[in-house]
Enzyme design. Structure first.
Site, PDB file in Angstrom:
ATOM      1  N   TYR A 136       1.060  -1.091  -0.179  1.00 16.82           N
ATOM      2  CA  TYR A 136       0.327   0.020   0.409  1.00 16.82           C
ATOM      3  C   TYR A 136       1.315   1.406   0.138  1.00 16.82           C
ATOM      4  CZ  TYR A 136      -4.079   2.894   1.162  1.00 16.82           C
ATOM      5  OH  TYR A 136      -5.181   3.521   1.633  1.00 16.82           O
ATOM      6  N   ARG A 189      -6.499  10.316 -11.555  1.00 16.54           N
ATOM      7  CA  ARG A 189      -5.822  10.365 -10.217  1.00 16.54           C
ATOM      8  C   ARG A 189      -5.072   9.548  -9.407  1.00 16.54           C
ATOM      9  NH1 ARG A 189      -5.581   9.974  -4.945  1.00 16.54           N
ATOM     10  NH2 ARG A 189      -8.068  11.193  -4.697  1.00 16.54           N
ATOM     11  N   LYS A 207      -5.188  -1.854  -2.023  1.00 16.59           N
ATOM     12  CA  LYS A 207      -6.256  -1.492  -1.100  1.00 16.59           C
ATOM     13  C   LYS A 207      -7.696  -2.833  -1.405  1.00 16.59           C
ATOM     14  CE  LYS A 207      -6.506   2.829  -1.694  1.00 16.59           C
ATOM     15  NZ  LYS A 207      -6.741   3.698  -0.434  1.00 16.59           N
ATOM     16  N   GLU A 278     -12.966   4.226  -6.536  1.00 20.24           N
ATOM     17  CA  GLU A 278     -11.419   4.720  -6.186  1.00 20.24           C
ATOM     18  C   GLU A 278     -10.567   5.698  -7.344  1.00 20.24           C
ATOM     19  OE1 GLU A 278     -10.029   3.431  -3.061  1.00 20.24           O
ATOM     20  OE2 GLU A 278      -8.944   5.641  -3.235  1.00 20.24           O
ATOM     21  N   ASP A 279      -9.705   7.166  -6.350  1.00 20.58           N
ATOM     22  CA  ASP A 279      -8.442   7.557  -7.438  1.00 20.58           C
ATOM     23  C   ASP A 279      -8.996   8.005  -8.626  1.00 20.58           C
ATOM     24  OD1 ASP A 279      -7.089   7.260  -5.465  1.00 20.58           O
ATOM     25  OD2 ASP A 279      -5.680   6.176  -6.211  1.00 20.58           O
ATOM     26  N   ASP A 301     -14.352   5.957  -1.653  1.00 16.70           N
ATOM     27  CA  ASP A 301     -12.821   5.820  -1.332  1.00 16.70           C
ATOM     28  C   ASP A 301     -12.694   7.249  -1.217  1.00 16.70           C
ATOM     29  OD1 ASP A 301     -11.740   4.545   1.149  1.00 16.70           O
ATOM     30  OD2 ASP A 301     -10.013   4.706  -0.836  1.00 16.70           O
ATOM     31  N   ASP A 302     -12.017   7.827  -1.943  1.00 15.24           N
ATOM     32  CA  ASP A 302     -11.266   9.288  -1.617  1.00 15.24           C
ATOM     33  C   ASP A 302     -12.292  10.247  -0.979  1.00 15.24           C
ATOM     34  OD1 ASP A 302      -8.738   8.469  -2.506  1.00 15.24           O
ATOM     35  OD2 ASP A 302      -9.940   7.958  -4.037  1.00 15.24           O
ATOM     36  N   ASN A 462      -0.671  11.466  -0.216  1.00 14.07           N
ATOM     37  CA  ASN A 462       0.080  10.071  -0.596  1.00 14.07           C
ATOM     38  C   ASN A 462       0.848  10.158  -1.934  1.00 14.07           C
ATOM     39  OD1 ASN A 462      -0.968   8.980   2.047  1.00 14.07           O
ATOM     40  ND2 ASN A 462      -2.647   8.859   0.588  1.00 14.07           N
ATOM     41  N   ASN A 507      -5.720   6.848   7.337  1.00 14.58           N
ATOM     42  CA  ASN A 507      -4.893   6.896   6.025  1.00 14.58           C
ATOM     43  C   ASN A 507      -5.915   6.029   5.344  1.00 14.58           C
ATOM     44  OD1 ASN A 507      -4.841   5.001   3.339  1.00 14.58           O
ATOM     45  ND2 ASN A 507      -4.079   6.130   3.100  1.00 14.58           N
TER      46      ASN A 507
HETATM   47  N1  NAI Z   1      -4.539   9.841   3.822  1.00 16.08           N
HETATM   48  C1  NAI Z   1      -5.792   9.387   2.836  1.00 16.08           C
HETATM   49  O1  NAI Z   1      -6.256   8.618   3.222  1.00 16.08           O
HETATM   50  C2  NAI Z   1      -6.165   9.852   1.565  1.00 16.08           C
HETATM   51  C3  NAI Z   1      -5.300  11.054   0.821  1.00 16.08           C
HETATM   52  N2  NAI Z   1      -5.505  11.925  -0.304  1.00 16.08           N
HETATM   53  C4  NAI Z   1      -4.493  12.368  -0.952  1.00 16.08           C
HETATM   54  O2  NAI Z   1      -5.221  13.684  -0.915  1.00 16.08           O
HETATM   55  C5  NAI Z   1      -4.697  14.196  -2.233  1.00 16.08           C
HETATM   56  C6  NAI Z   1      -5.548  15.247  -3.516  1.00 16.08           C
HETATM   57  O3  NAI Z   1      -6.482  14.224  -3.226  1.00 16.08           O
HETATM   58  P1  NAI Z   1      -7.645  14.544  -4.462  1.00 16.08           P
HETATM   59  O4  NAI Z   1      -8.672  15.301  -3.407  1.00 16.08           O
HETATM   60  O5  NAI Z   1      -8.853  12.937  -4.989  1.00 16.08           O
HETATM   61  O6  NAI Z   1      -7.292  15.365  -5.681  1.00 16.08           O
HETATM   62  P2  NAI Z   1      -8.210  16.555  -6.000  1.00 16.08           P
HETATM   63  O7  NAI Z   1      -6.830  16.450  -7.861  1.00 16.08           O
HETATM   64  O8  NAI Z   1      -9.253  16.147  -6.695  1.00 16.08           O
HETATM   65  O9  NAI Z   1      -7.462  17.999  -5.732  1.00 16.08           O
HETATM   66  C7  NAI Z   1      -6.637  18.464  -4.993  1.00 16.08           C
HETATM   67  C8  NAI Z   1      -6.590  19.510  -4.843  1.00 16.08           C
HETATM   68  O10 NAI Z   1      -5.173  20.375  -4.078  1.00 16.08           O
HETATM   69  C9  NAI Z   1      -5.465  21.551  -4.798  1.00 16.08           C
HETATM   70  N3  NAI Z   1      -4.586  21.997  -4.636  1.00 16.08           N
HETATM   71  C10 NAI Z   1      -3.577  21.736  -5.824  1.00 16.08           C
HETATM   72  N4  NAI Z   1      -1.898  22.883  -5.434  1.00 16.08           N
HETATM   73  C11 NAI Z   1      -2.736  23.171  -3.826  1.00 16.08           C
HETATM   74  C12 NAI Z   1      -1.651  24.401  -2.819  1.00 16.08           C
HETATM   75  N5  NAI Z   1      -0.219  24.453  -3.809  1.00 16.08           N
HETATM   76  N6  NAI Z   1      -2.210  25.027  -2.334  1.00 16.08           N
HETATM   77  C13 NAI Z   1      -3.797  24.641  -1.739  1.00 16.08           C
HETATM   78  N7  NAI Z   1      -4.280  23.589  -2.697  1.00 16.08           N
HETATM   79  C14 NAI Z   1      -4.044  23.349  -4.130  1.00 16.08           C
HETATM   80  C15 NAI Z   1      -6.453  21.718  -5.940  1.00 16.08           C
HETATM   81  O11 NAI Z   1      -6.344  22.728  -6.558  1.00 16.08           O
HETATM   82  C16 NAI Z   1      -7.419  20.771  -5.701  1.00 16.08           C
HETATM   83  O12 NAI Z   1      -8.282  21.211  -5.637  1.00 16.08           O
HETATM   84  C17 NAI Z   1      -3.380  13.140  -3.232  1.00 16.08           C
HETATM   85  O13 NAI Z   1      -3.163  13.192  -2.772  1.00 16.08           O
HETATM   86  C18 NAI Z   1      -4.415  11.599  -2.391  1.00 16.08           C
HETATM   87  O14 NAI Z   1      -3.028  11.144  -2.496  1.00 16.08           O
HETATM   88  C19 NAI Z   1      -6.745  11.266  -0.630  1.00 16.08           C
HETATM   89  C20 NAI Z   1      -7.492  10.441  -0.277  1.00 16.08           C
HETATM   90  C21 NAI Z   1      -6.883   9.196   0.856  1.00 16.08           C
HETATM   91  C1  PYR Z   2      -4.985   7.014   0.338  1.00 14.36           C
HETATM   92  C2  PYR Z   2      -5.640   6.572  -0.318  1.00 14.36           C
HETATM   93  O1  PYR Z   2      -6.855   6.499  -1.325  1.00 14.36           O
HETATM   94  C3  PYR Z   2      -4.961   8.081  -1.775  1.00 14.36           C
HETATM   95  O2  PYR Z   2      -4.301   8.393  -1.410  1.00 14.36           O
HETATM   96  O3  PYR Z   2      -5.830   8.601  -2.567  1.00 14.36           O
HETATM   97 MG    MG Z   3      -7.395   7.178  -3.196  1.00 16.86          MG
END
Ligand code: NAI
Ligand code: PYR
Ligand code: MG
Length: 613
Positions: A136, A189, A207, A278-279, A301-302, A462, A507
């Site tokens: 993962y 993504r 996953k 997912e993603d 999930d996200d 991540n 996470n």
């Molecule tokens: N910890 C966890 O369980 C999870 C973590 N994530 C992480 O969240 C991140 C984003 O995922 P999504 O929302 O699906 O992507 P997304 O592409 O839908 O959203 C990204 C957002 O970040 C903003 N952004 C980009 N650069 C920026 C900056 N310099 N300052 C402020 N905002 C900025 C964009 O404008 C956009 O609103 C990924 O890296 C993913 O790995 C996602 C799901 C679960």
């Molecule tokens: C953890 C997860 O689902 C993500 O980073 O997209």
């Molecule tokens: Mg994800």
């Protein structure tokens, strides 16, 4: 004749014909009814000989007993000594430890999964703490980037643009009748790594490995899927080894009708399967969720399970600072990232504040959250103009959608930088869901720490290389006072005063396996919002007072199975409370026991050959 022989091999325990055995081993009801003594401690197969050795769901490697070798026609096809699983575990762990890099470990584990899933899951469960980071995040991210180069053997199913019109037939190519959980991505993504096209397959595989190892879903009942609608990643398109479709992504109506064909096909063969999106990039992630959430068992999930675990982190964070879970409305939260995950997370927080009843309205709850995107604060462009400067977002930001608009701050100029927002808002918590390393700047975190005794610093993106800050930075910039939680694992940090800065992994791997467990055991026909909030509450209650005092918010990754059992039980209860469960509970059955007993544990069981003539 065959049945008589089989009966000699089986344990003489009576089974209710409707029990899990039917589903677990695919034995037709007619067979089961004709032999009520069948027990789930045997596995029936119509394979023989080398086909068994090469089937990862059946193979035991060197552990086939002499009797099994005889009756399954595999005598002489494996080394003579019958070695039980403990010896096999010793061997694979030594081999694994010899792998020099995380990616080499990933490749080794993938090969083991392709040979012998029972052994693979035993190894993973025994070493969850160490190996979750390989199968993962973060290593799975690297594996996605390199997927076309490290490819060995296919796992899961691919549906591509060349399969339009054929999907409802294609689903029958999958060899297993029973599918409980499908994780599907279009690779648009992948973590914070962007568009990786069909290389994204490693994500559903990873996953689902956690669904099995942590959530106790049966290995043969999971299906990883990639929807290959093309990629806009030019370097993949240029790479001769890339294995996906060689065209840019399809969009608009063409895209949505492609996904629709896939959903229809999958539902026609497995109407009860849980589908986890997912993603998927924004706004497809939301559009698909909204399109399907009220007509089938699915979630994103996200958006949703990330919201559950982040809310759990905040609720536990309140307790870690001597407050109560009900004090959520006391927080001032900056969320960097207003995409799928960011909006999902803040919506979950607002839902919880409203449910706790301390705010008078949803609007009041919105006022506790400041949303930022890559153009700065979602604020009032009018105020930026009046202040004499053009908002950095001016003309660049795409129109905000309905949910994002709820978070726009009318009293603050649009496009303020993070440092400016921190100075004005004095946040108690900062969340990073941007996918961009370094978004939490030293100045922003130091300013935050000036006003808050124990700031919650959650760089949730991540893999680790894309986290908004590192654990070391967070503790350094807050003089060791931060309560830290990240999407990918970080080591604890030794502090100058001799204390240890504790890190937490926040996470969705803490939430989705248990959600899937509860949903599949109850056979819920819908996934409801309360399931996510209850997941958050359940996890937030799991750390002990002494752990909370140290800044530990969740049980460690090694305890993911216990977390999933607790979450699964609660989700199951919610499914019955809300009337979406379709599985019948028998009089007197205790839900937690039903959930616990339904969890898969990787053990070798006697294999029985049976063919229906
Ligand atoms: N910890 C966890 O369980 C999870 C973590 N994530 C992480 O969240 C991140 C984003 O995922 P999504 O929302 O699906 O992507 P997304 O592409 O839908 O959203 C990204 C957002 O970040 C903003 N952004 C980009 N650069 C920026 C900056 N310099 N300052 C402020 N905002 C900025 C964009 O404008 C956009 O609103 C990924 O890296 C993913 O790995 C996602 C799901 C679960
Ligand atoms: C953890 C997860 O689902 C993500 O980073 O997209
Ligand atoms: Mg994800």
């Amino acid at each position: 004749m065959l049945l008589c022989r089989r009966q000699q091999l089986l344990k003489p325990q009576l089974l209710n014909p409707t029990n899990l055995f039917l589903r677990r081993y695919g034995v037709p009801p007619a067979v089961l009814n004709s032999d009520p003594r069948l027990d789930k401690t045997v596995q029936v197969t119509n394979s023989r000989g080398v086909n068994i050795i090469h089937d990862p769901l059946l193979s035991k490697g060197t552990a086939f007993s002499i009797a099994e070798r005889e009756r399954l026609s595999i005598r002489g096809l494996v080394p003579p000594r019958c070695q039980e699983m403990d010896k096999q575990l010793l061997r694979v762990k030594r081999n694994l430890d010899d792998c020099r890099t995380p990616l080499a470990k990933f490749v080794f584990l993938a090969a083991l999964q392709d040979r012998n899933e029972t052994l693979f899951y035993k190894l993973i469960i025994n070493h969850l703490d160490e190996l979750a980071g390989i199968i993962y995040t973060p290593t799975v991210g690297l594996a996605c980037l390199r997927s076309h180069a490290i490819y060995r053997r296919s796992r899961g199913m691919y549906f591509s643009t060349q399969d339009r019109g054929s999907m409802s037939a294609m689903v029958y190519n999958w060899p297993h009748e029973e599918v409980d959980v499908i994780v599907v991505t279009d690779g648009s993504r992948v973590l914070g790594l962007g568009d990786l096209g069909c290389n994204g397959m490693q994500i559903p595989i990873g996953k689902l490995s956690l669904y099995v190892a942590a959530g106790g879903i049966r290995p043969r009942a999971v299906l990883p899927v990639v929807l290959d609608v093309g990629t806009n990643n030019q370097s993949l398109l240029n790479d001769p080894l890339y294995m996906g479709m060689g065209h840019p992504r399809i969009e608009g109506e063409e895209y949505y009708s492609f996904v629709d064909e896939w959903v229809t096909a999958v539902k026609s063969r497995w109407p009860n399967a849980l589908i986890q999106f997912e993603d998927f990039k924004y706004p497809h992630a939301y559009n698909l969720l909204n399109k399907y959430r009220n007509s089938m068992t699915c979630f994103n999930d996200d958006i949703q399970s990330t919201s559950a675990i982040t809310l759990a982190g905040l609720l536990a964070g309140l307790k870690a600072r001597g407050m109560k879970q009900e004090d959520l409305d006391q927080e001032r939260i900056i969320c960097c990232g207003s995409g799928s995950a960011g909006v999902g997370v803040v919506e979950g927080i607002v839902d919880c504040m409203v449910a706790q009843g301390r705010v008078k309205s949803r609007e009041e709850a919105y006022s506790r959250v400041w949303m930022m995107d890559q153009h700065g604060l979602l604020g009032n462009p009018q105020l930026s103009a009046e202040a004499g400067h053009i908002a950095p977002s001016n003309g660049k930001r795409a129109a905000l959608d309905e949910l994002q608009r709820c978070y726009v701050k009318k009293d603050l100029p649009d496009g303020l930088t993070l440092e400016e927002v921190v100075e004005r808002v004095k946040p108690t918590a900062i969340l990073g869901l941007t996918g961009v390393r370094g978004v939490f700047t030293e100045k922003a975190i130091r300013t935050m720490a000036k006003y808050t005794e124990k700031p919650l610093v959650f760089p949730l993106s991540n893999p680790d290389t894309h986290a908004e800050c590192t654990a070391e930075e967070a503790f350094k910039w807050t003089d060791g006072r931060a309560i830290f939680a990240s999407g990918s694992p970080f080591e604890d940090v030794p502090l100058p005063n001799g204390r240890i800065g504790r890190t937490n992994q926040c996470n969705n791997s803490y939430s989705f396996p248990g959600l899937g467990l509860g949903i599949t055991v109850s056979r819920a026909n819908r996934v409801t919002s309360s399931m996510f909030m209850e997941t958050a509450r359940t996890i937030a209650d799991m750390a002990s007072p002494s752990q909370l005092k140290e800044g530990i918010l969740f049980p460690g990754v090694a305890n993911l199975r216990d977390v999933s059992l607790a979450v699964g039980t609660r989700v199951c209860e919610v499914a019955y409370e809300e009337g979406v469960a379709t599985a019948n509970l028998k009089e007197g059955e205790v839900l937690s026991e039903v959930v616990k007993n339904s969890m898969y544990t990787p053990e070798y069981v006697p294999l029985v050959h049976y063919t229906k003539y």
